[in-house]
Design a protein around this motif. Structure first.
Motif, mmCIF file in Angstrom:
data_model
loop_
_atom_site.group_PDB
_atom_site.id
_atom_site.type_symbol
_atom_site.label_atom_id
_atom_site.label_comp_id
_atom_site.label_asym_id
_atom_site.label_seq_id
_atom_site.Cartn_x
_atom_site.Cartn_y
_atom_site.Cartn_z
ATOM 1 N N SER A 35 0.825 -1.204 0.000
ATOM 2 C CA SER A 35 0.000 0.000 0.000
ATOM 3 C C SER A 35 0.860 1.255 0.000
ATOM 4 O O SER A 35 0.560 2.247 -0.702
ATOM 5 C CB SER A 35 -0.915 -0.016 1.232
ATOM 6 O OG SER A 35 -1.689 1.147 1.297
ATOM 7 N N ALA A 36 1.962 1.244 0.798
ATOM 8 C CA ALA A 36 2.871 2.404 0.801
ATOM 9 C C ALA A 36 3.510 2.606 -0.563
ATOM 10 O O ALA A 36 3.648 3.753 -1.040
ATOM 11 C CB ALA A 36 3.942 2.200 1.879
ATOM 12 N N GLU A 38 2.271 1.746 -3.435
ATOM 13 C CA GLU A 38 1.246 2.250 -4.350
ATOM 14 C C GLU A 38 0.991 3.732 -4.118
ATOM 15 O O GLU A 38 0.760 4.497 -5.080
ATOM 16 C CB GLU A 38 -0.043 1.449 -4.161
ATOM 17 C CG GLU A 38 0.049 0.022 -4.685
ATOM 18 C CD GLU A 38 -1.202 -0.777 -4.373
ATOM 19 O OE1 GLU A 38 -2.117 -0.197 -3.729
ATOM 20 O OE2 GLU A 38 -1.278 -1.961 -4.753
ATOM 21 N N ARG A 39 1.043 4.194 -2.871
ATOM 22 C CA ARG A 39 0.833 5.622 -2.603
ATOM 23 C C ARG A 39 1.952 6.465 -3.214
ATOM 24 O O ARG A 39 1.714 7.539 -3.795
ATOM 25 C CB ARG A 39 0.765 5.860 -1.088
ATOM 26 C CG ARG A 39 -0.498 5.329 -0.427
ATOM 27 C CD ARG A 39 -0.671 5.957 0.953
ATOM 28 N NE ARG A 39 0.484 5.738 1.806
ATOM 29 C CZ ARG A 39 0.636 4.689 2.625
ATOM 30 N NH1 ARG A 39 -0.313 3.750 2.648
ATOM 31 N NH2 ARG A 39 1.710 4.573 3.378
ATOM 32 N N SER A 42 1.576 6.519 -6.960
ATOM 33 C CA SER A 42 0.464 7.384 -7.338
ATOM 34 C C SER A 42 0.848 8.845 -7.231
ATOM 35 O O SER A 42 0.495 9.676 -8.110
ATOM 36 C CB SER A 42 -0.741 7.085 -6.446
ATOM 37 O OG SER A 42 -1.794 7.975 -6.714
ATOM 38 N N GLU A 43 1.629 9.195 -6.196
ATOM 39 C CA GLU A 43 2.026 10.594 -6.046
ATOM 40 C C GLU A 43 3.008 11.010 -7.137
ATOM 41 O O GLU A 43 2.948 12.150 -7.651
ATOM 42 C CB GLU A 43 2.640 10.808 -4.665
ATOM 43 C CG GLU A 43 2.891 12.284 -4.362
ATOM 44 C CD GLU A 43 3.002 12.547 -2.879
ATOM 45 O OE1 GLU A 43 3.806 13.398 -2.506
ATOM 46 O OE2 GLU A 43 2.270 11.885 -2.102
ATOM 47 N N GLY A 71 3.072 15.107 -0.214
ATOM 48 C CA GLY A 71 2.615 14.752 1.124
ATOM 49 C C GLY A 71 3.698 14.941 2.161
ATOM 50 O O GLY A 71 4.893 15.014 1.844
ATOM 51 N N ARG A 74 7.567 13.186 2.835
ATOM 52 C CA ARG A 74 8.012 12.681 1.531
ATOM 53 C C ARG A 74 8.968 13.702 0.900
ATOM 54 O O ARG A 74 8.895 14.899 1.159
ATOM 55 C CB ARG A 74 6.827 12.425 0.604
ATOM 56 C CG ARG A 74 5.970 11.234 1.023
ATOM 57 C CD ARG A 74 5.086 10.785 -0.143
ATOM 58 N NE ARG A 74 4.241 9.685 0.248
ATOM 59 C CZ ARG A 74 2.954 9.778 0.576
ATOM 60 N NH1 ARG A 74 2.374 10.978 0.538
ATOM 61 N NH2 ARG A 74 2.268 8.717 0.908
ATOM 62 N N GLU A 113 9.836 8.084 0.156
ATOM 63 C CA GLU A 113 9.197 8.075 1.482
ATOM 64 C C GLU A 113 10.022 7.164 2.388
ATOM 65 O O GLU A 113 10.416 6.069 1.962
ATOM 66 C CB GLU A 113 7.759 7.550 1.382
ATOM 67 C CG GLU A 113 7.037 7.515 2.722
ATOM 68 C CD GLU A 113 5.610 7.026 2.583
ATOM 69 O OE1 GLU A 113 5.119 6.384 3.541
ATOM 70 O OE2 GLU A 113 4.983 7.275 1.521
#
Length: 424
Positions: A35-36, A38-39, A42-43, A71, A74, A113
């Motif tokens: 999930s991290a 993918e975030r 996406s960013e 975000g 990051r 990140e």
């Protein structure tokens, strides 16, 4: 047993928690990491699209404009052709999660990140899983203790019941526990307790009946033997010895009769016999005792009657009535015989005060007595009479009259091919 049940239940729960807990930790760790990633991906794609749109519109691209698009925690690096790279946010140290995207104008966007954020999220998830596992262990322990108590308490109670049975306390508990197997054991123990109680009651009743029924014949026998010891007349000795031998035979018959009734009160050996002989024998046996008390015992009524029954049992019934008159009555005791219908009746009466009105028909119940006696004699006499198909009744209370009713004709079974049993 309680400890074993708790330990086994807890062991099963721990194994289940270990298997499913480890699997859940692995799955959650992978899910959080993916999930991290993918975030971050996406960013990076989003920043590239923003930069592309501004370049196509000849708008300015700077860190101040794009800072709000990145975000927290990051770091973004935007490389534009022919220009200095634009960096937004502090560059993370250590292991990072990185994503790179390229735009249509040749720009490159890299988003990073720190992996520590993923580690913190995994840690929070592990704490939640550990808390749930701890609650599951506590619940399992409580359920195991409850189940162990539910199983061991009835077993302890059943062991106590069995111990009470062994110590001579046959009272059934009639307790059930909601467990079919344990309830079955309780049913068996209660049934055994009831059987033991009946056996003990029968044995105590036999002992009481034997002591009561043997007391008077033994007293009469001892009186005969005493007369033999004080006389020098050989004829008197022979006569008294003959009577004593007859009394010994009657004692044997009393014992056998009591044992037979203790096994089955309905068992009888009824025969047709001469009623005069039984009455004569009782008069001879009781006359010395009445002479000692300054009283008389006589007989009257119809002679040469034959009745159906066991001579020894009829003698015991008459002895009980005669003894009752000797102890509780007064004046002359009379035995009268008569016939009513198909029955021969022996009435025993005296000139005493009679039966108290508060006793009435209860005089034949065990332990019921108008004076300080055992209250067994009349109850045993009634049982003996009924065992041979007769009956014993109190015909009158004042003066007291007891009637022994005996059939004059025997009941005979017809042959099997003749059909059901008939009376002749």
């Amino acid at each position: 047993m309680r400890r074993r049940l708790i330990n086994s239940t807890l062991a099963v729960v721990l194994v289940v928690i270990a298997v499913f807990g480890v699997s859940l930790v692995i799955v959650e760790t992978r899910t959080i990491t993916n999930s991290a990633q993918e975030r971050v991906d996406s960013e990076a794609v989003r920043l590239v699209s923003i930069v592309d749109s501004r370049l196509l519109g000849d708008e300015q691209v700077s860190g101040a404009i794009l800072r709000d698009q990145v975000g927290p925690d990051r770091h973004a690096r935007i490389e534009l052709p022919g220009r200095a790279p634009i960096e937004i946010g502090a560059r993370p140290k250590g292991d990072v999660i990185r994503a790179t995207a390229k735009g249509e104008k040749g720009e490159t966007v890299t988003v990073e990140e720190p992996r520590s954020s993923v580690t913190r999220e995994v840690g929070r998830t592990l704490l939640i899983i550990a808390g749930v596992a701890l609650l599951a262990v506590v619940a399992a322990v409580l359920l195991a203790v409850r189940q162990a108590n539910r199983l061991t308490s009835p077993l302890t109670d059943l062991a106590s019941t069995a111990e009470r049975l062994g110590s001579g306390d046959p009272r059934p508990r009639h307790r059930r526990y909601g467990v079919p197997e344990l309830d079955r054991v309780a049913d068996v123990l209660d049934s055994s307790a009831e059987r033991i109680a009946r056996m003990l009651t029968a044995e105590r009743r036999l002992a009481a009946d034997a002591s009561h029924q043997l007391r008077t014949p033994l007293t009469a026998l001892s009186m005969r033997l005493e007369e033999i010891t004080v006389t020098d007349d050989l004829d008197t000795v022979k006569e008294e010895a003959t009577i004593a031998l007859a009394q010994v035979e009657r004692l044997t018959d009393v014992v056998e009769r009591l044992l037979t009734n203790s096994r089955d009160p309905r068992t009888g050996s009824a025969v047709s016999f001469d009623l005069d002989e039984v009455i004569k024998q009782q008069l001879e046996e009781w006359r010395p005792a009445y002479r000692s008390a300054g009283r008389a015992i006589v007989s009257s009524g119809k002679r040469h009657l034959r009745a159906v029954g066991t001579p020894g049992a009829v003698a015991q019934v008459l002895a009980a009535l005669i003894e009752n008159s000797l102890m509780h009555g007064g004046g002359t005791v009379a035995l009268r015989t008569r016939v009513t219908g198909n029955q021969a009746v022996v009435e025993v009466t005296d000139e005493g005060p009679g039966v108290p009105g508060d006793l009435g028909a209860r005089i034949f119940e065990r332990t019921i007595s108008g004076r300080n006696s055992t209250g067994i004699g009349l109850a045993v006499a009634r049982d003996l009479a009924e065992a041979d198909g007769g009956r014993l009744e109190m015909l009158q209370t004042n003066p007291p009259v007891f009637g022994l009713f005996l059939s004059r004709t025997p009941l005979r079974k017809s042959l099997p091919e003749d059909g059901p049993e008939t009376v002749r």
